[in-house]
Design a protein around this motif. Structure first.
Motif, mmCIF file in Angstrom:
data_model
loop_
_atom_site.group_PDB
_atom_site.id
_atom_site.type_symbol
_atom_site.label_atom_id
_atom_site.label_comp_id
_atom_site.label_asym_id
_atom_site.label_seq_id
_atom_site.Cartn_x
_atom_site.Cartn_y
_atom_site.Cartn_z
ATOM 1 N N CYS A 142 6.409 -8.693 12.694
ATOM 2 C CA CYS A 142 6.478 -7.261 13.354
ATOM 3 C C CYS A 142 7.713 -6.800 12.994
ATOM 4 O O CYS A 142 8.821 -7.268 13.291
ATOM 5 N N SER A 145 10.662 -1.868 16.833
ATOM 6 C CA SER A 145 9.811 -0.572 17.222
ATOM 7 C C SER A 145 10.601 0.837 17.016
ATOM 8 O O SER A 145 11.705 0.769 17.394
ATOM 9 N N TYR A 148 7.027 5.157 20.430
ATOM 10 C CA TYR A 148 5.763 6.031 20.040
ATOM 11 C C TYR A 148 5.875 7.369 19.318
ATOM 12 O O TYR A 148 5.816 8.403 19.886
ATOM 13 N N GLU A 149 6.090 7.125 18.108
ATOM 14 C CA GLU A 149 6.122 8.456 17.408
ATOM 15 C C GLU A 149 4.926 9.053 17.013
ATOM 16 O O GLU A 149 3.899 8.180 16.111
ATOM 17 N N MET A 153 2.260 6.853 14.383
ATOM 18 C CA MET A 153 1.419 6.034 14.887
ATOM 19 C C MET A 153 -0.218 6.398 14.755
ATOM 20 O O MET A 153 -1.116 5.791 14.486
ATOM 21 N N ARG A 156 -0.744 5.761 10.968
ATOM 22 C CA ARG A 156 -1.074 4.306 10.875
ATOM 23 C C ARG A 156 -2.440 3.821 11.309
ATOM 24 O O ARG A 156 -3.024 3.319 10.608
ATOM 25 N N ASP A 157 -2.866 4.454 12.583
ATOM 26 C CA ASP A 157 -4.205 3.950 13.138
ATOM 27 C C ASP A 157 -5.094 4.420 12.099
ATOM 28 O O ASP A 157 -6.157 3.814 11.922
ATOM 29 N N LYS A 205 -2.633 -4.308 15.347
ATOM 30 C CA LYS A 205 -2.412 -3.075 16.286
ATOM 31 C C LYS A 205 -1.894 -3.696 17.910
ATOM 32 O O LYS A 205 -1.146 -3.092 18.447
ATOM 33 N N GLY A 209 2.190 -3.351 18.077
ATOM 34 C CA GLY A 209 2.506 -2.126 18.974
ATOM 35 C C GLY A 209 3.060 -0.883 18.060
ATOM 36 O O GLY A 209 2.319 -0.544 17.159
ATOM 37 N N THR A 210 4.276 -0.579 18.376
ATOM 38 C CA THR A 210 4.716 0.827 17.676
ATOM 39 C C THR A 210 5.710 0.100 16.537
ATOM 40 O O THR A 210 6.863 0.919 16.428
ATOM 41 N N ASP A 212 7.545 -0.478 13.073
ATOM 42 C CA ASP A 212 7.465 0.193 11.781
ATOM 43 C C ASP A 212 6.784 -0.525 10.803
ATOM 44 O O ASP A 212 6.423 0.201 9.601
ATOM 45 N N THR A 227 5.232 2.139 7.832
ATOM 46 C CA THR A 227 5.308 3.382 8.280
ATOM 47 C C THR A 227 6.530 4.224 7.587
ATOM 48 O O THR A 227 6.602 5.467 7.779
#
Length: 265
Positions: A142, A145, A148-149, A153, A156-157, A205, A209-210, A212, A227
């Motif tokens: 990973c 971080s 939480y942009e 995000m 991405r999701d 996910k 988490g958040t 990049d 991202t």
């Protein structure tokens, strides 16, 4: 022994122009089983035949698997290779040749080994794994971080959801700078592939988490996202192969096998 070590040193320098890395040749992970085979055994003969077959086959198809039966169970051998589906056939053959030579050195005298490069995957073992789903986490990575942009995000999701919702062994998606990719090993059925990709993306996910970017490699599939723009895995590499011919690749494999045998003496 001394002159053999000098030979290996000379070969390592003399082959540097041929073995220059490209994006598809970058090492991702590798591992070997603990069980070893005996020198000059039926298993060693089958393994040498398998490695040559992998390199030959990669010149015309991006996936193949092999089964070598033997008079005794311990000499049976199973193997496969797979290239990333967006690679050209010359780049696929180049990547498999690179993977085979690395795996031969990494897992010398062991009955099983697996190696993932950016562009391809090779695995062999004396216990059958063909057609068997495997969702064991092999590698998780990973990025840092970014907080939480909301837009990043959300994109991405959405990209990961679209990949889960699509079909096929190779899946790519993108939205703006957010890119994602997933691929199953070719011996899985459609439903097994779907199950594996869903597991990999779910873990991405929850575990990343958040971050990049995130990479989740399971035993029979992987899922990745970034991202911050198109990553290397979303583009085919069309550079000059470090092996100019398949014959050259096979000659190098034979050379590695010969040197390994002498080092045991």
């Amino acid at each position: 022994m001394a002159h053999l070590l000098l030979l290996l040193l000379f070969l390592s320098f003399s082959l540097l122009p041929l073995l220059s890395l490209s994006a598809t040749d970058t090492f991702v992970y590798g591992g070997c089983t603990q069980l070893r085979y005996s020198p000059n055994s039926g298993y060693e003969s089958n393994l040498n035949s398998l490695l040559t077959s992998l390199v030959n086959s990669a010149t015309y198809t991006s996936y193949n698997n092999y089964t070598f039966q033997a008079s005794t169970p311990q000499d049976a051998l199973y193997g496969l290779y797979q290239c990333r589906a967006d690679l050209s056939m010359p780049d696929c053959a180049t990547c498999i040749a690179r993977a085979v030579t690395q795996l031969g050195a990494l897992c010398s005298d062991t009955c099983g080994g697996a190696l993932q490069l950016e562009g391809c995957y090779v695995k062999y073992d004396n216990s059958t794994f063909l057609g068997v789903e495997d969702k064991t986490v092999v590698l998780k990575k990973c990025g840092p971080s970014v907080g939480y942009e909301v837009e990043a995000m959300a994109r991405r999701d959405a990209v990961l959801a679209a990949i889960v919702g699509s079909s096929g062994a190779y899946r790519v998606g993108g939205s703006g700078k957010v890119q994602g990719v997933a691929q199953c090993v070719g011996d899985l059925s459609g439903s097994e592939c779907q199950d594996c990709v869903g597991e990999a993306i779910g873990r991405l996910k929850s575990d990343c988490g958040t971050a990049d970017f995130g990479d989740m490699f399971l035993g029979k599939c992987y899922a990745r996202y970034s991202t911050h723009g198109p990553p290397v895995f979303s583009k085919a590499h069309h550079g000059k192969p470090f092996f100019t011919t398949t014959t050259t690749a096979i000659s190098l494999i034979n050379l590695v096998v010969t040197v390994r045998r002498h080092l045991r003496l």
